[in-house]
Design a protein around this motif. Structure first.
Motif, mmCIF file in Angstrom:
data_model
loop_
_atom_site.group_PDB
_atom_site.id
_atom_site.type_symbol
_atom_site.label_atom_id
_atom_site.label_comp_id
_atom_site.label_asym_id
_atom_site.label_seq_id
_atom_site.Cartn_x
_atom_site.Cartn_y
_atom_site.Cartn_z
ATOM 1 N N LEU A 114 -7.361 29.643 168.950
ATOM 2 C CA LEU A 114 -5.951 29.310 169.143
ATOM 3 C C LEU A 114 -5.179 30.266 168.158
ATOM 4 C CD1 LEU A 114 -4.295 27.173 170.365
ATOM 5 C CD2 LEU A 114 -4.249 25.791 168.384
ATOM 6 N N SER A 115 -5.729 30.363 166.820
ATOM 7 C CA SER A 115 -4.970 31.458 166.127
ATOM 8 C C SER A 115 -4.683 32.934 166.801
ATOM 9 C CB SER A 115 -5.856 31.686 164.687
ATOM 10 O OG SER A 115 -5.275 32.519 163.838
ATOM 11 N N VAL A 173 -4.522 33.447 170.022
ATOM 12 C CA VAL A 173 -3.497 33.274 170.927
ATOM 13 C C VAL A 173 -2.091 33.307 170.405
ATOM 14 C CG1 VAL A 173 -2.665 31.501 172.581
ATOM 15 C CG2 VAL A 173 -5.056 32.127 172.617
ATOM 16 N N GLU A 174 -1.904 32.794 169.262
ATOM 17 C CA GLU A 174 -0.494 32.732 168.623
ATOM 18 C C GLU A 174 -0.300 33.876 168.206
ATOM 19 O OE1 GLU A 174 1.203 30.038 168.550
ATOM 20 O OE2 GLU A 174 -0.382 28.902 169.625
ATOM 21 N N LYS A 175 -1.063 35.031 168.049
ATOM 22 C CA LYS A 175 -0.515 36.251 167.446
ATOM 23 C C LYS A 175 -0.533 37.183 168.818
ATOM 24 C CE LYS A 175 -2.864 35.893 163.239
ATOM 25 N NZ LYS A 175 -4.037 36.110 162.298
ATOM 26 N N GLU A 191 -0.990 36.870 173.008
ATOM 27 C CA GLU A 191 -1.218 36.099 174.148
ATOM 28 C C GLU A 191 -2.213 37.072 175.299
ATOM 29 O OE1 GLU A 191 1.704 34.274 177.564
ATOM 30 O OE2 GLU A 191 1.897 33.663 175.532
ATOM 31 N N LYS A 233 -3.351 21.824 173.848
ATOM 32 C CA LYS A 233 -2.629 22.635 172.578
ATOM 33 C C LYS A 233 -2.157 23.993 173.117
ATOM 34 C CE LYS A 233 -1.716 22.359 168.057
ATOM 35 N NZ LYS A 233 -1.205 21.477 167.699
ATOM 36 N N MET A 234 -2.820 24.716 173.976
ATOM 37 C CA MET A 234 -2.426 26.115 174.387
ATOM 38 C C MET A 234 -1.369 25.857 175.473
ATOM 39 S SD MET A 234 -5.856 28.277 174.784
ATOM 40 C CE MET A 234 -6.639 28.848 173.523
ATOM 41 N N GLU A 284 1.070 23.756 175.174
ATOM 42 C CA GLU A 284 2.171 23.171 174.672
ATOM 43 C C GLU A 284 3.231 24.463 174.507
ATOM 44 O OE1 GLU A 284 1.366 21.809 170.625
ATOM 45 O OE2 GLU A 284 0.334 19.863 171.603
ATOM 46 N N LYS A 285 2.732 25.904 174.295
ATOM 47 C CA LYS A 285 3.588 26.781 174.175
ATOM 48 C C LYS A 285 3.124 28.021 175.180
ATOM 49 C CE LYS A 285 3.706 26.271 169.144
ATOM 50 N NZ LYS A 285 3.569 26.912 167.653
ATOM 51 N N HIS A 286 2.069 27.993 176.038
ATOM 52 C CA HIS A 286 1.575 29.170 176.793
ATOM 53 C C HIS A 286 1.465 28.860 178.123
ATOM 54 C CE1 HIS A 286 1.057 31.315 172.799
ATOM 55 N NE2 HIS A 286 0.499 30.272 172.409
#
Length: 234
Positions: A39-40, A42-44, A46, A67-68, A70-72
């Protein structure tokens, strides 16, 4: 530039095996043994696609998938030893684009990755748009907007919407939608499709309780209500 793929599996041997086959096919692969590190990353950075194991030491793949999502919106393939239909349907209803059960042939994984990426990009040979009373999709860029405001759709949501817009007025059963979009027809598809339709409505309808676009035809399936207007780029 090579597509970036992340592989998340707590068994290093499996992650390494999948990574080896994907790298041999020309992908850039990043492997993780737990959900937090994945997850860390992916936030940096994608990725183009993720392969997630369900059983992880710090979380489960379903929670990581949520969780992924939610934003991606990148495509996600679930990888698990669980073989029940309920587990597969759960993954699909919360945003997975495909599902592979263990044990597996690594060639199957690479084939599924190619298929999902191709499905998410098909239509790139044309620049035409489809518009239905302010709801617009572009099949080349795979973008969707409502009265000019861009909407964030998952690859599967986009494919369902494109199918219904391309055949506006035609009623599709849940099984037919699943067959057309996922290329498969397992047991229990009705719930998986219904959840995706509900998610789509929450994004494209001004009032999801009074839908103008996605209509339910009770006992039969779903259809796009309005007639479409197509604009082909010259």
């Amino acid at each position: 530039m090579a597509d970036r793929i992340i592989v998340v599996d707590d068994e290093r041997e499996i992650a390494d095996l999948i990574g080896l086959y994907l790298e041999n096919d020309g992908y850039e692969v990043h492997k993780f043994l737990n959900g937090a590190d994945a997850l860390s990353f992916v936030e940096k950075c994608e990725p183009a696609l993720a392969v997630l194991d369900v059983m992880l030491p710090d979380t489960d793949g379903f929670a990581l998938l949520r969780k992924m999502r939610e934003k991606h919106d990148f495509p996600i393939i679930m990888l698990t030893a669980r073989v029940t239909d309920s587990d597969k349907i759960l993954g699909l209803t919360i945003g997975a684009d495909d599902y592979i059960t263990k044990p597996f042939n690594p060639l199957e994984v690479t084939a599924r990755v190619k298929t999902v990426l191709r499905r998410c990009r098909r239509g790139a040979e044309t620049n035409d748009e489809m518009d239905i009373r302010g709801l617009t999709i572009n099949r080349a860029s795979r973008r969707c907007s409502l009265f000019g405001r861009e909407l964030s759709l998952t690859p599967t949501e986009f494919d369902i919407l494109r199918l219904l817009m391309q055949h506006a007025g035609t009623v599709f059963s849940p099984r037919e939608i699943y067959r057309r979009v996922w290329g498969d027809s397992p047991v229990g598809v009705e719930n998986a499709v219904a959840v995706h339709i509900r998610h789509l409505r929450s994004k494209i309808e001004i009032d999801p309780t009074e839908p103008r676009y996605l209509k339910v035809v009770w006992g039969k399936g779903y259809k796009m209500e309005e007639r479409r207007n197509e604009k082909a780029a010259r």
